[in-house]
Motif scaffolding. Structure first.
Motif, PDB file in Angstrom:
ATOM      1  N   LEU A   1     -78.491  26.962  27.898  1.00 48.67           N
ATOM      2  CA  LEU A   1     -77.561  27.087  26.775  1.00 48.67           C
ATOM      3  C   LEU A   1     -76.525  25.977  26.744  1.00 48.67           C
ATOM      4  O   LEU A   1     -75.740  25.885  25.829  1.00 48.67           O
ATOM      5  N   MET A   2     -76.449  25.199  27.783  1.00 49.22           N
ATOM      6  CA  MET A   2     -75.330  24.247  27.833  1.00 49.22           C
ATOM      7  C   MET A   2     -75.826  22.831  28.032  1.00 49.22           C
ATOM      8  O   MET A   2     -76.928  22.610  28.496  1.00 49.22           O
ATOM      9  N   PRO A   3     -74.969  21.882  27.649  1.00 51.06           N
ATOM     10  CA  PRO A   3     -75.358  20.487  27.842  1.00 51.06           C
ATOM     11  C   PRO A   3     -75.606  20.228  29.319  1.00 51.06           C
ATOM     12  O   PRO A   3     -74.854  20.728  30.168  1.00 51.06           O
ATOM     13  N   SER A   4     -76.622  19.465  29.620  1.00 50.41           N
ATOM     14  CA  SER A   4     -76.952  19.289  31.033  1.00 50.41           C
ATOM     15  C   SER A   4     -75.849  18.510  31.755  1.00 50.41           C
ATOM     16  O   SER A   4     -75.652  18.694  32.952  1.00 50.41           O
TER      17      SER A   4
ATOM     18  N   VAL B   1     -67.914  25.627  25.922  1.00 43.53           N
ATOM     19  CA  VAL B   1     -69.344  25.311  26.053  1.00 43.53           C
ATOM     20  C   VAL B   1     -70.190  26.417  25.430  1.00 43.53           C
ATOM     21  O   VAL B   1     -71.071  26.169  24.612  1.00 43.53           O
ATOM     22  N   VAL B   2     -69.857  27.653  25.817  1.00 47.09           N
ATOM     23  CA  VAL B   2     -70.691  28.769  25.365  1.00 47.09           C
ATOM     24  C   VAL B   2     -70.633  28.923  23.849  1.00 47.09           C
ATOM     25  O   VAL B   2     -71.642  29.224  23.211  1.00 47.09           O
ATOM     26  N   TYR B   3     -69.476  28.706  23.287  1.00 46.82           N
ATOM     27  CA  TYR B   3     -69.350  28.870  21.839  1.00 46.82           C
ATOM     28  C   TYR B   3     -69.456  27.554  21.077  1.00 46.82           C
ATOM     29  O   TYR B   3     -69.056  27.451  19.934  1.00 46.82           O
ATOM     30  N   SER B   4     -69.986  26.514  21.688  1.00 40.77           N
ATOM     31  CA  SER B   4     -70.131  25.225  21.004  1.00 40.77           C
ATOM     32  C   SER B   4     -71.313  25.261  20.054  1.00 40.77           C
ATOM     33  O   SER B   4     -72.233  26.071  20.205  1.00 40.77           O
ATOM     34  N   THR B   5     -71.313  24.364  19.085  1.00 47.92           N
ATOM     35  CA  THR B   5     -72.475  24.272  18.201  1.00 47.92           C
ATOM     36  C   THR B   5     -73.677  23.774  18.999  1.00 47.92           C
ATOM     37  O   THR B   5     -74.807  24.131  18.720  1.00 47.92           O
ATOM     38  N   GLU B   6     -73.412  22.962  20.009  1.00 47.29           N
ATOM     39  CA  GLU B   6     -74.508  22.437  20.819  1.00 47.29           C
ATOM     40  C   GLU B   6     -75.287  23.584  21.482  1.00 47.29           C
ATOM     41  O   GLU B   6     -76.513  23.567  21.517  1.00 47.29           O
TER      42      GLU B   6
END
Ligand SMILES: O=C(O)CCC(=O)C(=O)O
Ligand SMILES: [Fe+2]
Length: 517
Positions: free
Chosen positions: A44-47, A84-89
């Protein structure tokens, strides 16, 4: 089933991850953290962020004694993670994951397949008398009480997870088969207990789910005191579950009303399959070769080169091993070549469908025959023509349609089997006189062909053809030919059936009024 799965909520996981960070990052707490579900969030998150956090946690000597580290830890837990968790990414990533999944979804196994696979494990457990505790650890050891050696030793041990065991138990539970649900849920509960608090994104069940199902299974099996203690354990983890609380009261009341049931020995029986009167014999033959007389005991049981006086076989006779005289069973070694076997499997593969059995006038799927099969006409490839020619030369029988069936290629996978049956009963008005079973593969364990009443089994011998007469010479079925394909324990079994009819052989095989012939 019981609710209260811990930690589906990413924020809850964050909270737990924070707790376990503790004051010092020793390697033991690092391992614990790795099991805490960081992996689930990785997708779910950017590496970059993932690697940064991972790196911080792995750094030797990283300690909140350093005010900079302490500050960034608190900031990470309070602010960074939320962003991070609520990012559009993150939502784009989950969207991409879901889209990719949707693309392949139609080719993935169905729930029915998963249930079938779970049943296959239970079948192997039963037929080969395997101990579930061992099986879960990857060891194929026999249940106590048998002095048989390990039936299969995989090159590498592979053990099952708590959730793997839970699912097998749940499949049994849903069939009201508490004999199997108890064995598998016991393992699920022990494993979930060991890892309580660690949550795997991919898991379907939890300790609470397993306790809930196991308690009810024990209740159904009559072990109320054990059902009670498991339900009490459940309430320790999920005290607000009213259904389980009611069950606890019910079990307590039952124990007061029937104190004798607290100590009653519960003899759990394997579910009885009524159509299998020969179950014990059949299973014994799958585990062993049965009573195989040697040539010393019966000199007629010998090996020979057969030409059947056919010019076709003079230069290359068939190697025959006589296995039984009553009923007549022979194994023709190297009847097909490796190349032919590969060719036949390849021709059949695209056409394989779940095998069916005759049920009155209809054909339908059945739990007692688990395999895939396809029919091959001799027109599909010259390899079938040449196989037919060799077969006709060897048997002297008329194998042109409609005097014989087309070649039926059968593939048995995980736990694939064919329980005891007669072949001749399947076509009522045109009995199947002979059966020929070409073995197109070997298997690593299991998969023998067992002759129940004749009390012997023949292991899979690659490229051999197993031959027997289903009918007496007077045209009636030979009751001694009850036979079965034992479950495949390890490997992938391929055979091809050729059934030759009674009609069409009138001038080729003499009949006899003697019902014994
Ligand atoms: O696979 C086997 O060993 C037996 C198969 C069989 O009996 C059948 O297909 O009718
Ligand atoms: Fe058969």
């Amino acid at each position: 089933s019981g609710g209260g799965r811990g930690g589906r909520n990413p924020l809850e996981m964050l909270a737990r991850a924070g707790q376990s960070f503790g004051l010092r990052a020793t390697s033991a707490s690092r391992q614990a953290r790795e099991r805490q579900g960081w992996g689930g969030l990785a997708q779910l998150m950017p590496s970059r962020f993932y690697n940064k956090v991972q790196d911080l946690h792995h750094r030797a000597g990283a300690s909140t004694a350093n005010p900079l580290l302490a500050y960034t830890l608190i900031k990470r837990l309070q602010s960074d993670w939320l962003n991070v968790v609520y990012s559009t990414e993150a939502s784009e990533n989950t969207q991409a994951l879901k889209n990719g999944y949707k693309k392949v979804e139609k080719d993935l196994p169905l729930f029915e397949d998963l249930q079938g696979a779970a049943r296959a494990l239970m079948r192997l457990q039963d037929v080969y008398a395997l101990n579930v505790k061992g099986l879960v650890k990857g060891v194929f050891q026999r249940a106590s009480g048998t002095d048989l050696p390990e039936i299969y030793s995989p090159g590498q041990l592979f053990s099952l997870s708590a959730d793997d065991c839970f699912l097998v138990g749940k499949v049994a539970y849903d069939m009201e088969d508490y004999y199997h649900s108890i064995a598998w849920l016991e393992e699920a509960v022990s494993l979930f207990r060991l890892s309580y608090g660690d949550w795997n994104t991919e898991d379907e069940g939890s300790l609470e789910d397993a306790l809930d199902h196991l308690a009810f299974s024990y209740f159904k099996a009559g072990n109320i005191s054990y059902a009670l203690s498991l339900s009490r354990e459940f309430l320790r983890y999920d005290p607000t579950n009213r259904r389980v609380a009611r069950n606890v009261l019910k079990y307590e009341r039952l124990l007061v009303e029937h104190p004798e049931s607290a100590t009653a020995e519960v003899g759990l029986q394997r579910p009885n399959v009524t159509h299998l009167q020969t179950r014990d014999l059949y299973e014994e033959l799958c585990q062993t070769l049965g009573s195989q007389p040697t040539q010393y005991q019966i000199p007629a049981l010998h090996c020979s080169y057969e030409t059947n006086d056919s010019p076709y076989l003079i230069l290359q006779p068939v190697k025959r091993e006589l296995i039984r005289l009553q009923p007549f069973v022979a194994l023709y070694h190297d009847f097909v070549s490796d190349l032919e076997a590969e060719k036949i499997k390849g021709l059949a593969a695209p056409w394989l469908q779940r095998s069916v059995v005759a049920s009155g006038e209809k054909q339908q799927k059945a739990e007692y025959r688990i395999s895939k099969s396809a029919w091959l006409k001799d027109t599909v490839d010259p390899v079938i023509v040449s196989l037919d020619r060799r077969l006709a030369a060897l048997t002297g029988l008329n194998i042109r349609p409609p005097y014989a069936e087309y070649l039926q290629v059968v593939n048995y996978g995980l736990g694939g089997h064919y329980e005891p049956h007669f072949d001749h009963a399947t076509v009522s008005n045109n009995a199947l006189r002979t059966a020929l079973l070409f073995q197109l593969s070997s298997v690593e364990a299991g998969g023998s062909t067992a002759f129940i009443y004749a009390n012997f089994s023949v292991p899979v011998v690659k490229n051999a053809a197993l031959f027997w007469w289903n009918l007496h010479r007077n045209g009636t079925g030979n009751g001694d030919t009850l036979h079965a394909g034992c479950p495949v324990l390890a490997g992938n079994k391929w055979v091809a059936n050729k059934w030759i009819h009674e009609h069409g052989q009138e001038f080729r095989r003499r009949c006899s009024p003697n019902p014994e012939d």
